[in-house]
Design a protein around this motif. Structure first.
Motif, PDB file in Angstrom:
ATOM      1  N   ARG A 147       3.869  30.938  62.518  1.00  0.00           N
ATOM      2  CA  ARG A 147       4.319  31.867  61.870  1.00  0.00           C
ATOM      3  C   ARG A 147       5.895  31.928  62.068  1.00  0.00           C
ATOM      4  O   ARG A 147       5.746  31.553  63.248  1.00  0.00           O
ATOM      5  CB  ARG A 147       4.195  33.188  62.289  1.00  0.00           C
ATOM      6  N   THR A 148       6.323  32.211  61.291  1.00  0.00           N
ATOM      7  CA  THR A 148       8.264  31.107  60.920  1.00  0.00           C
ATOM      8  C   THR A 148       9.110  32.523  61.243  1.00  0.00           C
ATOM      9  O   THR A 148       8.805  32.674  60.737  1.00  0.00           O
ATOM     10  CB  THR A 148       8.649  30.194  60.719  1.00  0.00           C
ATOM     11  N   SER A 149      10.181  32.513  62.556  1.00  0.00           N
ATOM     12  CA  SER A 149      11.322  33.455  63.189  1.00  0.00           C
ATOM     13  C   SER A 149      12.150  32.915  61.885  1.00  0.00           C
ATOM     14  O   SER A 149      12.217  31.541  61.435  1.00  0.00           O
ATOM     15  CB  SER A 149      11.867  33.536  63.987  1.00  0.00           C
ATOM     16  N   LYS A 150      13.280  33.837  61.642  1.00  0.00           N
ATOM     17  CA  LYS A 150      14.528  33.098  60.848  1.00  0.00           C
ATOM     18  C   LYS A 150      15.409  32.189  61.413  1.00  0.00           C
ATOM     19  O   LYS A 150      15.779  31.526  61.329  1.00  0.00           O
ATOM     20  CB  LYS A 150      14.979  34.220  61.607  1.00  0.00           C
ATOM     21  N   ARG A 151      14.972  31.873  62.893  1.00  0.00           N
ATOM     22  CA  ARG A 151      15.246  30.413  63.594  1.00  0.00           C
ATOM     23  C   ARG A 151      14.835  29.689  63.732  1.00  0.00           C
ATOM     24  O   ARG A 151      15.427  28.086  63.985  1.00  0.00           O
ATOM     25  CB  ARG A 151      15.720  30.370  64.920  1.00  0.00           C
ATOM     26  N   GLY A 152      13.423  28.844  62.439  1.00  0.00           N
ATOM     27  CA  GLY A 152      12.988  27.990  63.079  1.00  0.00           C
ATOM     28  C   GLY A 152      13.705  27.445  61.402  1.00  0.00           C
ATOM     29  O   GLY A 152      14.285  27.899  60.317  1.00  0.00           O
ATOM     30  N   SER A 153      13.140  26.367  62.127  1.00  0.00           N
ATOM     31  CA  SER A 153      13.417  24.907  61.301  1.00  0.00           C
ATOM     32  C   SER A 153      12.410  24.151  60.482  1.00  0.00           C
ATOM     33  O   SER A 153      13.185  22.729  59.871  1.00  0.00           O
ATOM     34  CB  SER A 153      14.908  23.964  62.451  1.00  0.00           C
ATOM     35  N   ASN A 154      11.374  24.705  60.885  1.00  0.00           N
ATOM     36  CA  ASN A 154      10.964  23.702  60.190  1.00  0.00           C
ATOM     37  C   ASN A 154       9.487  24.152  59.538  1.00  0.00           C
ATOM     38  O   ASN A 154       8.563  24.579  58.994  1.00  0.00           O
ATOM     39  CB  ASN A 154       9.489  23.121  61.446  1.00  0.00           C
ATOM     40  N   LYS A 155       9.930  25.094  58.419  1.00  0.00           N
ATOM     41  CA  LYS A 155       9.687  26.014  57.673  1.00  0.00           C
ATOM     42  C   LYS A 155       8.366  25.224  56.603  1.00  0.00           C
ATOM     43  O   LYS A 155       7.677  25.825  56.174  1.00  0.00           O
ATOM     44  CB  LYS A 155      10.713  27.184  56.837  1.00  0.00           C
ATOM     45  N   GLY A 156       9.408  24.400  55.883  1.00  0.00           N
ATOM     46  CA  GLY A 156       8.311  23.414  55.469  1.00  0.00           C
ATOM     47  C   GLY A 156       7.463  22.782  56.004  1.00  0.00           C
ATOM     48  O   GLY A 156       6.892  21.595  54.364  1.00  0.00           O
ATOM     49  N   LEU A 197      12.426  36.069  74.700  1.00  0.00           N
ATOM     50  CA  LEU A 197      12.068  34.911  73.779  1.00  0.00           C
ATOM     51  C   LEU A 197      12.021  35.649  72.652  1.00  0.00           C
ATOM     52  O   LEU A 197      12.171  34.745  71.623  1.00  0.00           O
ATOM     53  CB  LEU A 197      11.198  34.816  74.978  1.00  0.00           C
ATOM     54  N   GLU A 198      12.224  36.272  71.786  1.00  0.00           N
ATOM     55  CA  GLU A 198      12.253  37.283  71.195  1.00  0.00           C
ATOM     56  C   GLU A 198      12.817  36.513  69.723  1.00  0.00           C
ATOM     57  O   GLU A 198      12.677  36.403  68.927  1.00  0.00           O
ATOM     58  CB  GLU A 198      11.898  38.862  70.496  1.00  0.00           C
ATOM     59  N   ASP A 199      14.713  36.799  70.558  1.00  0.00           N
ATOM     60  CA  ASP A 199      15.165  36.211  69.348  1.00  0.00           C
ATOM     61  C   ASP A 199      15.627  34.608  69.993  1.00  0.00           C
ATOM     62  O   ASP A 199      16.609  33.968  68.969  1.00  0.00           O
ATOM     63  CB  ASP A 199      17.443  36.521  70.464  1.00  0.00           C
ATOM     64  N   GLN A 200      14.691  33.554  70.675  1.00  0.00           N
ATOM     65  CA  GLN A 200      14.850  32.294  70.695  1.00  0.00           C
ATOM     66  C   GLN A 200      13.312  31.641  70.376  1.00  0.00           C
ATOM     67  O   GLN A 200      13.748  30.386  69.692  1.00  0.00           O
ATOM     68  CB  GLN A 200      14.707  32.071  72.285  1.00  0.00           C
ATOM     69  N   TRP A 201      12.502  31.649  70.402  1.00  0.00           N
ATOM     70  CA  TRP A 201      11.254  30.849  69.208  1.00  0.00           C
ATOM     71  C   TRP A 201      11.168  30.749  68.221  1.00  0.00           C
ATOM     72  O   TRP A 201      11.682  31.650  67.260  1.00  0.00           O
ATOM     73  CB  TRP A 201      10.032  31.864  69.799  1.00  0.00           C
ATOM     74  N   ARG A 202      11.451  30.204  68.007  1.00  0.00           N
ATOM     75  CA  ARG A 202      11.280  29.204  66.513  1.00  0.00           C
ATOM     76  C   ARG A 202       9.772  29.536  65.546  1.00  0.00           C
ATOM     77  O   ARG A 202       9.860  29.615  64.104  1.00  0.00           O
ATOM     78  CB  ARG A 202      11.677  28.016  66.471  1.00  0.00           C
ATOM     79  N   GLU A 203       9.331  28.608  66.131  1.00  0.00           N
ATOM     80  CA  GLU A 203       7.388  29.450  65.717  1.00  0.00           C
ATOM     81  C   GLU A 203       6.644  30.208  66.416  1.00  0.00           C
ATOM     82  O   GLU A 203       6.135  29.975  67.991  1.00  0.00           O
ATOM     83  CB  GLU A 203       6.687  28.069  65.263  1.00  0.00           C
ATOM     84  N   TYR A 204       5.736  30.635  65.661  1.00  0.00           N
ATOM     85  CA  TYR A 204       4.926  31.419  66.500  1.00  0.00           C
ATOM     86  C   TYR A 204       3.126  31.237  65.727  1.00  0.00           C
ATOM     87  O   TYR A 204       3.218  30.892  65.173  1.00  0.00           O
ATOM     88  CB  TYR A 204       4.309  32.972  65.927  1.00  0.00           C
ATOM     89  N   PHE A 205       2.644  30.082  67.467  1.00  0.00           N
ATOM     90  CA  PHE A 205       1.024  29.461  66.265  1.00  0.00           C
ATOM     91  C   PHE A 205      -0.128  30.796  67.271  1.00  0.00           C
ATOM     92  O   PHE A 205      -0.215  30.709  68.178  1.00  0.00           O
ATOM     93  CB  PHE A 205       0.481  28.331  67.271  1.00  0.00           C
ATOM     94  N   TYR A 206      -0.612  30.906  66.404  1.00  0.00           N
ATOM     95  CA  TYR A 206      -2.178  32.039  66.456  1.00  0.00           C
ATOM     96  C   TYR A 206      -3.385  31.902  65.927  1.00  0.00           C
ATOM     97  O   TYR A 206      -2.969  30.278  65.032  1.00  0.00           O
ATOM     98  CB  TYR A 206      -1.454  33.347  66.654  1.00  0.00           C
TER      99      TYR A 206
END
Length: 417
Positions: free
Chosen positions: A40-49, A15-24
């Motif tokens: 917290r958004t990863s490199k694969r995240g599509s909702n940075k804005g 999952l480390e390579d699949q998740w887009r956002e991490y909510f905590y």
């Protein structure tokens, strides 16, 4: 859309390579009741804005002492109170996991206020992750600004009066139905909802509920001076009174109620003591003892009279003659009462003895639980006896002879049918 619990170490695996956002959410302080989750958004995240969009495959973490809910367009769609890491999956059904430390009514609340929005297969325009504080919120101070009525009941002396008491201390509460709290209290908060926003209202309602809660406690015979030893019962009584406003509307419950000081006015305390003294004097023996002590003090005072001892004793005799009753009469009345009580007790014992007398299978009459002759236990209820050897049944099956007249067998517990 739903939540799937991720396995231990999922973030360091596939999952480390699949998740887009991490909510905590960091640890919630005692002052914060609700807070919005941090993304917290990863490199694969599509909702940075846009912080209010949750992508498929996002990870949502829940710490101990917290519960989490996802809100779409202002409606609760996901809920979990179990700590761990969850994967947000848009292909699954809505999920609700409330654990064992919250109200089971959450499920019913979710049915009433939770709703799914599909948006034609498109993601919602506004999605938020909220974290609720499940811990006990302690240190809430209270105090009665004015005296609170309290009913004093003492059945021993027939006392039933109302007095005024003041008290202050601290109480604690907790959120046991976060769905109700979100729907009716905090709503879509931008960042945090702190306790100071609602504490003033809670304190006011608690003071209003304190009087009927005291009435519930006093009705059970608890004296006002004993209330600090019954704080658990008082907390239960407060929850019953506040159930409509706190539990059914806000999802809150009183956990504990502590009393630092509790005091009645000096006038009320003096009145209660005087009434209790007067009630004691209804007993002739106590009244005689009190009068004897008073006479002894009067004799000492008469002997020290400035006008002479004789004048003092003359005044004491005049007071005794006008008193209407003397100590000898009181002692005589007390002795008569004791004899009457002893006679009544003897009569009751005799009645109980006759009522409890039973005849053993050996023929001996007893009043105890065991036969004093053979040690057989007293039978319970109306037992019917029939000889287990030959089948002979006595005329009175509940009172058989010691031996069967047909075969000579001893009647015992084996012959009970």
């Amino acid at each position: 859309m739903g939540l799937l619990k991720a396995g231990i170490g999922a973030l360091s695996g596939v999952l480390e390579d699949q998740w887009r956002e991490y909510f905590y959410c960091e640890s919630l302080s005692a002052d914060v009741l609700v807070t919005k989750g941090v993304k917290r958004t990863s490199k694969r995240g599509s909702n940075k804005g846009n912080d209010n969009i949750i992508s498929n495959g996002s990870i949502i973490a829940i710490n101990e002492g917290q519960c989490m809910m996802i809100v779409e367009q202002g409606k609760v769609v996901e809920f979990s109170s179990e700590s761990g890491e969850y994967v947000y999956d848009t292909s699954t059904e809505p999920s609700i996991m409330y654990g064992s430390d919250l109200s089971q009514g959450i499920m019913e609340t979710f049915k009433q206020i939770g709703k799914r929005f599909t948006f034609g297969g498109e993601p919602a325009k506004d999605q938020r992750v909220y974290y609720f504080n499940k811990k006990e919120i302690i240190g809430n101070k209270y105090g009665t600004p004015a005296p609170v009525p309290f009913r004093v009941i003492d059945r021993n002396i027939g006392l039933d009066i109302d007095i005024a008491i003041r008290c202050h201390g601290e109480y604690s509460y907790k959120i046991i139905d976060p769905l109700l709290f979100y729907t009716n209290v905090c709503g879509n908060v931008e960042r945090e909802y702190t306790r100071d926003t609602i504490d003033s209202q809670l304190k006011s309602e608690l003071m209003t509920a304190l009087q009927p809660a005291f009435a519930h406690i006093s009705a059970s015979g608890v004296r006002y001076s004993e209330i600090p030893a019954h704080t658990v019962a008082l907390a239960d009584a407060l929850n019953k009174v506040l159930s409509e406003k706190w539990l059914a509307t806000r999802g809150l419950a009183v956990v504990s109620f502590g009393i630092s000081t509790l005091k009645a006015s000096e006038e009320d305390e003096a009145m209660i003591k005087q009434l209790q003294r007067n009630a004691v004097m209804r007993d002739p023996g106590m009244a005689a003892a009190h009068l004897t002590g008073a006479q002894a003090d009067a004799m000492i005072a008469a002997a020290n009279n400035d006008a002479g001892a004789m004048s003092g004793f003359m005044g004491m005799n005049m007071a005794a003659q006008s008193g209407g009753v003397n100590t000898s009469q009181l002692y005589q009345l007390n002795e008569q009462n004791k004899q009457a009580q002893m006679a009544q007790a003897a009569m009751q014992n005799q009645t109980a003895k006759e009522a409890k007398a039973w005849t053993c299978t050996c023929g001996h009459e007893n009043i105890g639980k065991f036969c004093s002759e053979c040690g057989t236990k007293k039978p319970t209820g109306a037992l019917l006896y029939t000889c287990d050897k030959c089948g002979w049944t006595p005329e009175d099956p509940t009172n058989p002879p010691k031996f069967c007249p047909e075969c000579g067998d001893v009647f015992d517990e084996n012959d009970v049918k």
